[in-house]
Design a protein around this motif. Structure first.
Motif, PDB file in Angstrom:
ATOM      1  N   SER A  16       0.829  -1.210   0.000  1.00  0.00           N
ATOM      2  CA  SER A  16       0.000   0.000   0.000  1.00  0.00           C
ATOM      3  C   SER A  16       0.860   1.255   0.000  1.00  0.00           C
ATOM      4  N   ILE A  17       1.976   1.249   0.723  1.00  0.00           N
ATOM      5  CA  ILE A  17       2.872   2.409   0.703  1.00  0.00           C
ATOM      6  C   ILE A  17       3.452   2.607  -0.694  1.00  0.00           C
ATOM      7  N   ALA A  18       3.833   1.528  -1.351  1.00  0.00           N
ATOM      8  CA  ALA A  18       4.376   1.633  -2.710  1.00  0.00           C
ATOM      9  C   ALA A  18       3.326   2.186  -3.675  1.00  0.00           C
ATOM     10  N   LEU A  19       2.076   1.730  -3.559  1.00  0.00           N
ATOM     11  CA  LEU A  19       1.017   2.244  -4.438  1.00  0.00           C
ATOM     12  C   LEU A  19       0.705   3.714  -4.160  1.00  0.00           C
ATOM     13  N   ILE A  20       0.776   4.106  -2.908  1.00  0.00           N
ATOM     14  CA  ILE A  20       0.530   5.515  -2.559  1.00  0.00           C
ATOM     15  C   ILE A  20       1.639   6.390  -3.147  1.00  0.00           C
ATOM     16  N   GLU A  21       2.885   5.894  -3.104  1.00  0.00           N
ATOM     17  CA  GLU A  21       3.980   6.652  -3.723  1.00  0.00           C
ATOM     18  C   GLU A  21       3.792   6.757  -5.227  1.00  0.00           C
ATOM     19  N   LYS A  22       3.250   5.715  -5.863  1.00  0.00           N
ATOM     20  CA  LYS A  22       2.979   5.756  -7.302  1.00  0.00           C
ATOM     21  C   LYS A  22       1.893   6.773  -7.645  1.00  0.00           C
ATOM     22  N   GLU A  23       0.992   7.038  -6.708  1.00  0.00           N
ATOM     23  CA  GLU A  23      -0.064   8.025  -6.946  1.00  0.00           C
ATOM     24  C   GLU A  23       0.462   9.458  -6.872  1.00  0.00           C
ATOM     25  N   GLY A  24       1.709   9.645  -6.457  1.00  0.00           N
ATOM     26  CA  GLY A  24       2.300  10.982  -6.459  1.00  0.00           C
ATOM     27  C   GLY A  24       2.574  11.545  -5.081  1.00  0.00           C
ATOM     28  N   VAL A  25       2.396  10.786  -4.030  1.00  0.00           N
ATOM     29  CA  VAL A  25       2.700  11.270  -2.684  1.00  0.00           C
ATOM     30  C   VAL A  25       4.177  11.027  -2.419  1.00  0.00           C
ATOM     31  N   LYS A  26       4.888  12.074  -1.969  1.00  0.00           N
ATOM     32  CA  LYS A  26       6.318  11.950  -1.722  1.00  0.00           C
ATOM     33  C   LYS A  26       6.568  11.129  -0.455  1.00  0.00           C
ATOM     34  N   LYS A  27       7.759  10.529  -0.390  1.00  0.00           N
ATOM     35  CA  LYS A  27       8.129   9.733   0.782  1.00  0.00           C
ATOM     36  C   LYS A  27       8.134  10.578   2.057  1.00  0.00           C
ATOM     37  N   GLU A  28       8.459  11.845   1.918  1.00  0.00           N
ATOM     38  CA  GLU A  28       8.508  12.735   3.085  1.00  0.00           C
ATOM     39  C   GLU A  28       7.117  12.958   3.686  1.00  0.00           C
ATOM     40  N   ASN A  29       6.074  12.706   2.917  1.00  0.00           N
ATOM     41  CA  ASN A  29       4.702  12.907   3.388  1.00  0.00           C
ATOM     42  C   ASN A  29       4.050  11.620   3.890  1.00  0.00           C
ATOM     43  N   ILE A  30       4.820  10.550   3.969  1.00  0.00           N
ATOM     44  CA  ILE A  30       4.311   9.280   4.502  1.00  0.00           C
ATOM     45  C   ILE A  30       5.090   8.974   5.770  1.00  0.00           C
ATOM     46  N   PHE A  31       4.367   8.781   6.863  1.00  0.00           N
ATOM     47  CA  PHE A  31       4.996   8.561   8.161  1.00  0.00           C
ATOM     48  C   PHE A  31       4.397   7.319   8.803  1.00  0.00           C
ATOM     49  N   ALA A  32       5.244   6.349   9.133  1.00  0.00           N
ATOM     50  CA  ALA A  32       4.782   5.099   9.753  1.00  0.00           C
ATOM     51  C   ALA A  32       5.337   5.021  11.171  1.00  0.00           C
ATOM     52  N   ILE A  33       4.457   4.760  12.129  1.00  0.00           N
ATOM     53  CA  ILE A  33       4.839   4.692  13.536  1.00  0.00           C
ATOM     54  C   ILE A  33       4.492   3.307  14.076  1.00  0.00           C
ATOM     55  N   PRO A  34       5.485   2.510  14.493  1.00  0.00           N
ATOM     56  CA  PRO A  34       5.158   1.210  15.096  1.00  0.00           C
ATOM     57  C   PRO A  34       4.653   1.397  16.523  1.00  0.00           C
ATOM     58  N   LEU A  35       3.681   0.572  16.908  1.00  0.00           N
ATOM     59  CA  LEU A  35       3.118   0.633  18.244  1.00  0.00           C
ATOM     60  C   LEU A  35       3.738  -0.440  19.127  1.00  0.00           C
ATOM     61  N   ASP A  36       3.882  -0.134  20.406  1.00  0.00           N
ATOM     62  CA  ASP A  36       4.320  -1.136  21.376  1.00  0.00           C
ATOM     63  C   ASP A  36       3.099  -1.900  21.840  1.00  0.00           C
ATOM     64  N   ASN A  37       3.162  -3.236  21.759  1.00  0.00           N
ATOM     65  CA  ASN A  37       2.054  -4.062  22.213  1.00  0.00           C
ATOM     66  C   ASN A  37       2.181  -4.340  23.700  1.00  0.00           C
ATOM     67  N   ARG A  38       1.073  -4.743  24.299  1.00  0.00           N
ATOM     68  CA  ARG A  38       1.027  -5.029  25.729  1.00  0.00           C
ATOM     69  C   ARG A  38       1.968  -6.185  26.054  1.00  0.00           C
ATOM     70  N   VAL A  39       2.808  -5.971  27.073  1.00  0.00           N
ATOM     71  CA  VAL A  39       3.720  -7.026  27.481  1.00  0.00           C
ATOM     72  C   VAL A  39       3.398  -7.547  28.874  1.00  0.00           C
TER      73      VAL A  39
END
Length: 158
Positions: A16-39
């Motif tokens: 999905s990130i690759a397809l969004i970049e193909k639509e013209g959104v720059k990498k600088e405008n895509i931000f992915a944040i991993p979440l910490d799961n309950r331990v």
């Protein structure tokens, strides 16, 4: 416009990130944040402010009723009488049922006491033009996003 979505970490996210970049959104405008799961371990006993919907007394109540009936029936021929033996039977039945339920929750269902369903593992934030928002939202839904939200930004030049 900003688009927020949550994903499980999988290859669908990368696609999905690759397809969004193909639509013209720059990498600088895509931000992915991993979440910490309950331990930490989940609690077996509920408090007044938190309940997981699991009861420990259901089997105990059923066995208390059954043992009370049996105790009262047998109590007619025993020395203390049916009332005392019915109460003793109810107590013994409740304790056996409670112990069975506690054993199943602590030992047998220990591995199953995690959150049910799918877990959000990543938040994806995309900043794009308003005209691309519907296309990007469709891409996210098609690639198994767990949730999607759009926020329209207003340009306030002060």
């Amino acid at each position: 416009m900003q688009i927020f979505s949550t994903f499980e970490h999988s290859s669908f996210l990368e696609v999905s990130i690759a397809l969004i970049e193909k639509e013209g959104v720059k990498k600088e405008n895509i931000f992915a944040i991993p979440l910490d799961n309950r331990v930490e371990q989940r609690k077996v006993f509920d408090t007044m402010n938190r309940s997981d919907g699991t009861t420990l007394i259901d089997i105990g109540m059923a066995l208390a009723t059954a043992f009370a009936v049996i105790g009262a029936s047998v109590g007619f021929i025993l020395a203390w009488g049916p009332i005392y033996w019915g109460l003793i039977g109810a107590f013994i039945g409740f304790m056996i049922g409670f112990a069975i339920r506690l054993f199943t929750e602590l030992v047998i269902k220990k591995r199953k006491r995690v959150l049910k369903g799918q877990h959000s593992e990543l938040i994806l934030i995309i900043e794009c033009e308003d005209s691309l928002s519907s296309v990007i939202e469709k891409i996210l839904w098609d690639h198994f996003a767990l949730g999607v939200a759009k926020i329209k930004q207003e340009n306030n030049n002060v």
